[in-house]
Design a protein around this motif. Structure first.
Motif, PDB file in Angstrom:
ATOM      1  N   ALA A   1       8.709  -7.427  -7.612  1.00 43.56           N
ATOM      2  CA  ALA A   1       7.784  -8.135  -6.807  1.00 43.56           C
ATOM      3  C   ALA A   1       8.120  -7.430  -5.276  1.00 43.56           C
ATOM      4  CB  ALA A   1       8.380  -9.367  -6.630  1.00 43.56           C
ATOM      5  N   VAL A   2       9.376  -7.030  -4.841  1.00 44.62           N
ATOM      6  CA  VAL A   2       9.846  -6.780  -3.652  1.00 44.62           C
ATOM      7  C   VAL A   2       9.319  -5.374  -3.484  1.00 44.62           C
ATOM      8  CG1 VAL A   2      11.836  -6.117  -2.160  1.00 44.62           C
ATOM      9  CG2 VAL A   2      12.034  -7.962  -3.728  1.00 44.62           C
ATOM     10  N   VAL A   3       9.259  -4.421  -4.194  1.00 45.68           N
ATOM     11  CA  VAL A   3       8.741  -2.894  -3.684  1.00 45.68           C
ATOM     12  C   VAL A   3       7.390  -2.991  -3.539  1.00 45.68           C
ATOM     13  CG1 VAL A   3       8.569  -0.747  -4.690  1.00 45.68           C
ATOM     14  CG2 VAL A   3      10.532  -1.714  -4.967  1.00 45.68           C
ATOM     15  N   PRO A   4       6.300  -3.489  -4.207  1.00 42.03           N
ATOM     16  CA  PRO A   4       5.058  -3.646  -4.069  1.00 42.03           C
ATOM     17  C   PRO A   4       4.676  -4.292  -2.560  1.00 42.03           C
ATOM     18  CG  PRO A   4       5.235  -3.952  -6.272  1.00 42.03           C
ATOM     19  CD  PRO A   4       6.803  -4.088  -5.654  1.00 42.03           C
ATOM     20  N   LEU A   5       5.417  -5.518  -2.334  1.00 44.14           N
ATOM     21  CA  LEU A   5       5.238  -6.233  -1.037  1.00 44.14           C
ATOM     22  C   LEU A   5       5.627  -5.093   0.008  1.00 44.14           C
ATOM     23  CD1 LEU A   5       6.220  -9.582  -2.341  1.00 44.14           C
ATOM     24  CD2 LEU A   5       3.823  -8.963  -1.704  1.00 44.14           C
ATOM     25  N   GLY A   6       6.763  -4.576  -0.215  1.00 38.44           N
ATOM     26  CA  GLY A   6       7.513  -3.732   0.898  1.00 38.44           C
ATOM     27  C   GLY A   6       6.459  -2.730   1.276  1.00 38.44           C
ATOM     28  N   VAL A   7       6.051  -1.969   0.299  1.00 38.00           N
ATOM     29  CA  VAL A   7       4.888  -1.128   0.526  1.00 38.00           C
ATOM     30  C   VAL A   7       3.742  -1.497   1.286  1.00 38.00           C
ATOM     31  CG1 VAL A   7       3.368   0.687  -0.710  1.00 38.00           C
ATOM     32  CG2 VAL A   7       5.636   0.440  -1.504  1.00 38.00           C
ATOM     33  N   MET A   8       3.363  -2.755   0.687  1.00 39.85           N
ATOM     34  CA  MET A   8       2.400  -3.339   1.558  1.00 39.85           C
ATOM     35  C   MET A   8       2.172  -3.749   3.014  1.00 39.85           C
ATOM     36  SD  MET A   8      -0.974  -4.036   1.226  1.00 39.85           S
ATOM     37  CE  MET A   8      -1.787  -4.545   2.821  1.00 39.85           C
ATOM     38  N   LEU A   9       3.616  -4.134   3.179  1.00 38.24           N
ATOM     39  CA  LEU A   9       3.920  -4.252   4.646  1.00 38.24           C
ATOM     40  C   LEU A   9       3.915  -2.973   5.461  1.00 38.24           C
ATOM     41  CD1 LEU A   9       6.899  -6.750   4.139  1.00 38.24           C
ATOM     42  CD2 LEU A   9       4.776  -7.409   5.110  1.00 38.24           C
ATOM     43  N   LEU A  10       4.431  -1.923   4.966  1.00 39.20           N
ATOM     44  CA  LEU A  10       4.106  -0.736   5.697  1.00 39.20           C
ATOM     45  C   LEU A  10       2.832  -0.176   5.772  1.00 39.20           C
ATOM     46  CD1 LEU A  10       7.011   1.452   3.741  1.00 39.20           C
ATOM     47  CD2 LEU A  10       7.296   0.366   6.204  1.00 39.20           C
ATOM     48  N   LEU A  11       1.737  -0.637   4.720  1.00 34.49           N
ATOM     49  CA  LEU A  11       0.541  -0.025   4.755  1.00 34.49           C
ATOM     50  C   LEU A  11      -0.174  -1.137   5.787  1.00 34.49           C
ATOM     51  CD1 LEU A  11      -0.366   0.276   1.277  1.00 34.49           C
ATOM     52  CD2 LEU A  11      -0.041   2.049   2.808  1.00 34.49           C
ATOM     53  N   ARG A  12       0.395  -2.322   5.928  1.00 33.96           N
ATOM     54  CA  ARG A  12      -0.142  -3.275   7.089  1.00 33.96           C
ATOM     55  C   ARG A  12      -0.038  -2.902   8.336  1.00 33.96           C
ATOM     56  NH1 ARG A  12      -2.940  -5.299   9.413  1.00 33.96           N
ATOM     57  NH2 ARG A  12      -3.331  -7.889   9.700  1.00 33.96           N
ATOM     58  N   ARG A  13       1.004  -2.198   8.543  1.00 35.11           N
ATOM     59  CA  ARG A  13       1.157  -1.486  10.131  1.00 35.11           C
ATOM     60  C   ARG A  13       0.160  -0.347  10.101  1.00 35.11           C
ATOM     61  NH1 ARG A  13       7.990  -0.886  10.448  1.00 35.11           N
ATOM     62  NH2 ARG A  13       8.316  -2.916  10.135  1.00 35.11           N
ATOM     63  N   ARG A  14      -0.376   0.236   9.354  1.00 34.04           N
ATOM     64  CA  ARG A  14      -1.348   1.091   9.375  1.00 34.04           C
ATOM     65  C   ARG A  14      -2.762   0.828   9.186  1.00 34.04           C
ATOM     66  NH1 ARG A  14       0.826   6.447   8.884  1.00 34.04           N
ATOM     67  NH2 ARG A  14       2.954   6.391   8.596  1.00 34.04           N
ATOM     68  N   GLY A  15      -2.988  -0.441   9.181  1.00 30.51           N
ATOM     69  CA  GLY A  15      -4.296  -1.320   8.903  1.00 30.51           C
ATOM     70  C   GLY A  15      -4.592  -1.746   7.572  1.00 30.51           C
ATOM     71  N   GLY A  16      -3.644  -1.541   6.748  1.00 30.86           N
ATOM     72  CA  GLY A  16      -3.972  -2.260   5.393  1.00 30.86           C
ATOM     73  C   GLY A  16      -4.349  -3.747   5.542  1.00 30.86           C
ATOM     74  N   ARG A  17      -4.994  -4.158   4.500  1.00 25.58           N
ATOM     75  CA  ARG A  17      -5.361  -5.807   4.600  1.00 25.58           C
ATOM     76  C   ARG A  17      -4.568  -6.303   3.348  1.00 25.58           C
ATOM     77  NH1 ARG A  17      -9.293  -7.092   8.341  1.00 25.58           N
ATOM     78  NH2 ARG A  17      -9.288  -5.360   9.896  1.00 25.58           N
ATOM     79  N   TRP A  18      -4.081  -7.538   3.416  1.00 30.09           N
ATOM     80  CA  TRP A  18      -3.475  -8.110   2.427  1.00 30.09           C
ATOM     81  C   TRP A  18      -4.647  -8.712   1.454  1.00 30.09           C
ATOM     82  CZ3 TRP A  18       1.036  -8.446   0.959  1.00 30.09           C
ATOM     83  CH2 TRP A  18       2.202  -8.201   1.841  1.00 30.09           C
ATOM     84  N   GLY A  19      -5.932  -8.837   1.945  1.00 33.85           N
ATOM     85  CA  GLY A  19      -7.194  -8.900   1.291  1.00 33.85           C
ATOM     86  C   GLY A  19      -7.292  -7.921  -0.198  1.00 33.85           C
ATOM     87  N   ALA A  20      -7.175  -6.728   0.262  1.00 31.02           N
ATOM     88  CA  ALA A  20      -7.297  -5.586  -0.637  1.00 31.02           C
ATOM     89  C   ALA A  20      -6.043  -5.695  -1.444  1.00 31.02           C
ATOM     90  CB  ALA A  20      -7.281  -4.277   0.277  1.00 31.02           C
ATOM     91  N   PHE A  21      -4.995  -6.005  -1.262  1.00 31.20           N
ATOM     92  CA  PHE A  21      -3.937  -5.870  -2.159  1.00 31.20           C
ATOM     93  C   PHE A  21      -4.060  -7.229  -3.165  1.00 31.20           C
ATOM     94  CE2 PHE A  21       0.144  -7.923  -3.274  1.00 31.20           C
ATOM     95  CZ  PHE A  21       1.165  -6.909  -3.614  1.00 31.20           C
ATOM     96  N   TRP A  22      -4.279  -8.404  -2.875  1.00 24.52           N
ATOM     97  CA  TRP A  22      -4.631  -9.372  -3.610  1.00 24.52           C
ATOM     98  C   TRP A  22      -5.790  -9.176  -4.566  1.00 24.52           C
ATOM     99  CZ3 TRP A  22      -0.255 -11.630  -4.592  1.00 24.52           C
ATOM    100  CH2 TRP A  22       0.820 -11.894  -3.415  1.00 24.52           C
ATOM    101  N   THR A  23      -6.742  -8.362  -4.028  1.00 23.23           N
ATOM    102  CA  THR A  23      -7.716  -7.965  -4.771  1.00 23.23           C
ATOM    103  C   THR A  23      -7.550  -7.131  -6.037  1.00 23.23           C
ATOM    104  OG1 THR A  23      -9.480  -8.326  -2.922  1.00 23.23           O
ATOM    105  CG2 THR A  23     -10.114  -6.934  -4.965  1.00 23.23           C
TER     106      THR A  23
END
Length: 253
Positions: free
Chosen positions: A18-40
């Motif tokens: 749980a922690v690693v994917p969420l941590g990677v997503m937080l890093l991607l969020r700083r570069r413009g990644g969207r949580w909507g894509a993650f949950w999709t």
């Protein structure tokens, strides 16, 4: 009795799924990644792999043809690899072309990929380990459990800690593969002469699953996981080249 060391490793791996994917997503969020894509990505994995693909397996493996498939490891690896590749990559393609059609930034591919791979890791490994830990704790506290559950837990005592560590290593490779395939399918969904990347993603996914089944039946776990990691690495190299050449906002065609 399952050793304390084994239980600690199981618990740590469950948390990390749980922690690693969420941590990677937080890093991607700083570069413009969207949580909507993650949950999709996570939702698409659940629908296409755990629901639709599972229903397909019930139909095929429950038929007369299923007995022949299960009785031949080569047929089983071929069937399982193709089913996983087709269902999951088709889900990816539909997600990019429908639900994420307006999210054309290339970072969307990575955000989707970590959601898909992270969702798989948590649902298949994390939830399993957490449920086993709860049942083991109840059993060791003296609680009465149904005989079938107790029998299912007994083999864990014979599993070495290294096997659980290799399972964690395998998840790293699987997440890498999912992120790589997400880049390839994202590029295929954008068109512009890259539609061949969709069947390429299917074949790469198939190859990893095929190797897992065949090598897992014939080689030590370390050799199997290293071969699967090699498949993921090759997919990542291809995906990195594709990602580098992607337009920042490609039109989905």
């Amino acid at each position: 009795m399952v050793g304390t060391g084994t239980m600690i490793v199981m618990g740590l791996l469950a948390v990390l799924t749980a922690v690693v994917p969420l941590g990677v997503m937080l890093l991607l969020r700083r570069r413009g990644g969207r949580w909507g894509a993650f949950w999709t990505g996570a939702g698409t994995f659940f629908l296409f792999a755990l629901v639709l693909e599972a229903m397909f397996h019930q139909l095929v493996l429950g038929s007369p043809l299923g007995a022949a498939i299960r009785g031949n490891i080569w047929l089983y690896a071929l069937y399982g690899g193709l089913a996983a590749g087709i269902f999951e990559e088709t889900g990816r393609l539909l997600a990019f072309r429908l639900m994420l059609r307006r999210r054309r930034e290339r970072i969307t591919a990575l955000a989707y990929g970590i959601g898909h791979g992270g969702g798989e890791a948590f649902l298949l490994l994390g939830v399993t380990y957490l449920s086993n830990l709860v049942l083991l704790a109840l059993l060791q506290s003296g609680a009465a459990l149904p005989p079938e559950i107790t029998a299912a837990l007994e083999p864990l005592a014979a599993v070495p800690v290294s096997a659980f560590l290799w399972a964690g290593f395998e998840r790293v490779g699987a997440i890498t593969l999912h992120m790589a395939c997400s880049v390839l399918v994202f590029a295929a969904a954008a068109g512009r002469g890259r539609r061949w990347l969709f069947p390429a993603a299917v074949l790469l996914h198939f190859a990893a699953d095929f190797v897992t089944v065949i090598a897992g039946a014939r080689l030590p776990i370390a050799a199997t996981e290293l071969l699967v990691a090699l498949c993921a690495l090759l997919a990542a190299v291809l995906a990195a080249r594709v990602y580098k050449n992607l337009e920042e906002n490609p039109e989905m065609t």
